[in-house]
Scaffold this active site. Structure first.
Site, PDB file in Angstrom:
ATOM      1  N   LYS A 110     -21.318  19.330  15.758  1.00 26.16           N
ATOM      2  CA  LYS A 110     -20.659  20.032  16.868  1.00 26.16           C
ATOM      3  C   LYS A 110     -21.355  19.690  18.192  1.00 26.16           C
ATOM      4  O   LYS A 110     -20.689  19.488  19.206  1.00 26.16           O
ATOM      5  CB  LYS A 110     -20.640  21.542  16.621  1.00 26.16           C
ATOM      6  CG  LYS A 110     -19.576  21.930  15.596  1.00 26.16           C
ATOM      7  CD  LYS A 110     -19.696  23.374  15.166  1.00 26.16           C
ATOM      8  CE  LYS A 110     -18.671  23.715  14.088  1.00 26.16           C
ATOM      9  NZ  LYS A 110     -18.999  24.951  13.379  1.00 26.16           N
ATOM     10  N   LYS A 189     -11.982  13.256   8.748  1.00 24.88           N
ATOM     11  CA  LYS A 189     -11.693  14.518   8.056  1.00 24.88           C
ATOM     12  C   LYS A 189     -10.673  15.320   8.873  1.00 24.88           C
ATOM     13  O   LYS A 189     -10.821  15.431  10.092  1.00 24.88           O
ATOM     14  CB  LYS A 189     -12.995  15.320   7.924  1.00 24.88           C
ATOM     15  CG  LYS A 189     -12.788  16.707   7.366  1.00 24.88           C
ATOM     16  CD  LYS A 189     -13.950  17.627   7.725  1.00 24.88           C
ATOM     17  CE  LYS A 189     -13.627  19.049   7.483  1.00 24.88           C
ATOM     18  NZ  LYS A 189     -13.311  20.020   8.375  1.00 24.88           N
ATOM     19  N   LYS A 192      -9.139  21.398  12.404  1.00 26.08           N
ATOM     20  CA  LYS A 192      -8.523  22.053  13.571  1.00 26.08           C
ATOM     21  C   LYS A 192      -9.205  21.581  14.850  1.00 26.08           C
ATOM     22  O   LYS A 192      -8.587  21.529  15.892  1.00 26.08           O
ATOM     23  CB  LYS A 192      -8.691  23.566  13.473  1.00 26.08           C
ATOM     24  CG  LYS A 192      -7.955  24.186  12.330  1.00 26.08           C
ATOM     25  CD  LYS A 192      -8.171  25.702  12.342  1.00 26.08           C
ATOM     26  CE  LYS A 192      -8.341  26.256  10.955  1.00 26.08           C
ATOM     27  NZ  LYS A 192      -9.749  26.521  10.590  1.00 26.08           N
TER      28      LYS A 192
HETATM   29  P1  ADP Z   1     -11.339  23.334  10.134  1.00 27.86           P
HETATM   30  O1  ADP Z   1     -12.390  22.255   9.959  1.00 27.86           O
HETATM   31  O2  ADP Z   1      -9.995  22.768  10.171  1.00 27.86           O
HETATM   32  O3  ADP Z   1     -11.642  24.261  11.298  1.00 27.86           O
HETATM   33  P2  ADP Z   1     -12.280  25.489   8.480  1.00 27.86           P
HETATM   34  O4  ADP Z   1     -13.672  25.195   8.960  1.00 27.86           O
HETATM   35  O5  ADP Z   1     -11.675  26.782   8.888  1.00 27.86           O
HETATM   36  O6  ADP Z   1     -11.362  24.252   8.871  1.00 27.86           O
HETATM   37  O7  ADP Z   1     -12.228  25.352   6.918  1.00 27.86           O
HETATM   38  C1  ADP Z   1     -11.646  26.241   6.002  1.00 27.86           C
HETATM   39  C2  ADP Z   1     -11.822  25.680   4.621  1.00 27.86           C
HETATM   40  O8  ADP Z   1     -11.074  24.473   4.478  1.00 27.86           O
HETATM   41  C3  ADP Z   1     -13.268  25.298   4.306  1.00 27.86           C
HETATM   42  O9  ADP Z   1     -13.503  25.552   2.946  1.00 27.86           O
HETATM   43  C4  ADP Z   1     -13.326  23.820   4.573  1.00 27.86           C
HETATM   44  O10 ADP Z   1     -14.329  23.165   3.829  1.00 27.86           O
HETATM   45  C5  ADP Z   1     -11.942  23.413   4.120  1.00 27.86           C
HETATM   46  N1  ADP Z   1     -11.485  22.212   4.804  1.00 27.86           N
HETATM   47  C6  ADP Z   1     -11.076  22.142   6.085  1.00 27.86           C
HETATM   48  N2  ADP Z   1     -10.666  20.901   6.382  1.00 27.86           N
HETATM   49  C7  ADP Z   1     -10.852  20.165   5.257  1.00 27.86           C
HETATM   50  C8  ADP Z   1     -10.619  18.800   4.923  1.00 27.86           C
HETATM   51  N3  ADP Z   1     -10.119  17.954   5.806  1.00 27.86           N
HETATM   52  N4  ADP Z   1     -10.927  18.386   3.674  1.00 27.86           N
HETATM   53  C9  ADP Z   1     -11.434  19.242   2.771  1.00 27.86           C
HETATM   54  N5  ADP Z   1     -11.665  20.538   3.027  1.00 27.86           N
HETATM   55  C10 ADP Z   1     -11.375  21.006   4.252  1.00 27.86           C
END
Ligand code: ADP
Ligand code: TRP
Length: 323
Positions: A110, A189, A192
């Protein structure tokens, strides 16, 4: 088995969230004790607009409910409705070495992307540890990006138990290989925060634009293609079973496959897959008060359990001086 996981309302939920976490959670609620929540305290580290945070939170709740979270079979709530978690965060902070937090990949990533290193961002893993330990959670279904955070939670719990006596359950992450890292439309990856998502409930036009914008390599139509290097193949694979996946792989290896055909098919597959959930969601957003009620009831159930673990922690560290 007690299963817990959370999702940040930092934007619209996407198919990476769905396959890596939401779908698995929804399946678990049939046979396990499921704790599922929307982590809006965590989202404060990246969303600095109250209206947007409120909107994202309700939207995430509607998404989960329409995709199949059943409040009768699970505990479903919004993190800030159980403020006990912030007290536990403070208690835990005192067994967390700064060095542990400095090594967090997510924090370093980040910062590298230009986020301001405020204290919330730095201590994010301690709040996540409190989330997990406050409910005696055993298994944590997440994507690979959260592996280190769950390992930190284990370290924190072990250290706390060693210092103050047995208090917390030591949890374990659960990360199936096939959904560990779901690529976004740019091949990184899906997240959001990277503007590369396919939202679960986007419009058909948005879906088309997103899929059509995916870059493919310049292998000629009449040459075999490498499915393992293709974003389209990775995304398509999420929606089909093993047999269909091996047929798709054969199509890639056989000369003649056009990426444009795969894109068209994929748009149809994604659109159809979420069609029944979309219908449910359209009805649900007309009943926002029902959604709020469900979240309130969920937070009451969560609070009961949280209270037990928090009291035990308060006692074991000696905060209950008046006994
Ligand atoms: P983002 O990265 O989109 O903000 P979050 O941090 O809210 O997503 O993640 C919510 C859940 O979804 C977590 O368990 C995270 O590991 C999983 N996750 C989010 N994006 C991915 C991805 N591209 N591949 C695998 N798991 C993901
Ligand atoms: N940090 C997680 C993410 O960004 C969200 C989260 C917060 C979480 N608390 C949690 C996940 C507890 C699992 C368990 O995805």
């Amino acid at each position: 088995m007690r299963i817990l996981s959370g999702i940040q309302p930092s934007g619209s939920l996407h198919i990476g969230n769905y396959f890596a976490m939401m779908k698995r959670m929804i399946e678990y609620q049939k046979n396990h004790e499921l704790f599922c929540f929307i982590v809006n305290y965590h989202a404060l580290t990246s969303v600095f607009d109250a209206k947007r945070l409120r909107g994202n939170t309700i939207n995430a709740a509607c998404d989960f409910l329409s995709l199949g979270i059943d409040p009768e079979k699970s505990v479903f709530w919004v993190q800030s409705d159980v403020p006990e978690v912030t007290e536990l965060t403070w208690i835990l902070s005192n067994v967390v070495n700064v060095g542990l937090l400095e090594r967090a990949h997510s924090y370093k990533d980040k910062l590298a992307r230009g986020m301001v290193p405020n204290h919330g961002l730095f201590s994010y893993p301690v709040l996540m540890a409190a989330d997990i330990l406050l409910y005696g959670s055993e298994k944590i279904p997440v994507g690979k990006d959260q592996k280190q955070h769950v390992e930190m939670t284990r370290d924190i719990a072990i250290r706390f138990n060693n210092t103050y006596g047995d208090t917390f359950v030591i949890p374990e992450a659960e990360i199936p290989e096939d959904v560990a890292v779901i690529p976004g439309i740019d091949g990184q990856k899906m997240s959001k925060s990277y503007d590369n998502t396919i939202q679960i409930f986007c419009s058909e036009t948005e879906l088309k634009e997103k899929i059509l914008s995916i870059k493919t390599d310049s292998t000629p139509v009449m040459a075999p293609k490498d499915p393992d290097k293709c974003i389209l193949f990775a995304l398509y694979s999420l929606f089909i079973d093993n047999e269909q996946r091996s047929k798709l792989r054969d199509r890639y290896l056989t000369p003649g496959l056009k990426y444009s055909d795969i894109k068209k098919e994929l748009i149809g597959v994604i659109w159809e897959y979420f069609a029944p959930f979309r219908k449910k969601r359209e009805n649900l957003i007309k009943e926002i008060d029902v959604v709020k009620e469900i979240l309130m009831e969920g937070s009451e159930k969560a609070r009961n359990i949280a209270g037990e673990y928090l009291s035990k922690a308060r006692h074991n560290v000696g905060l209950d001086y008046s006994i």
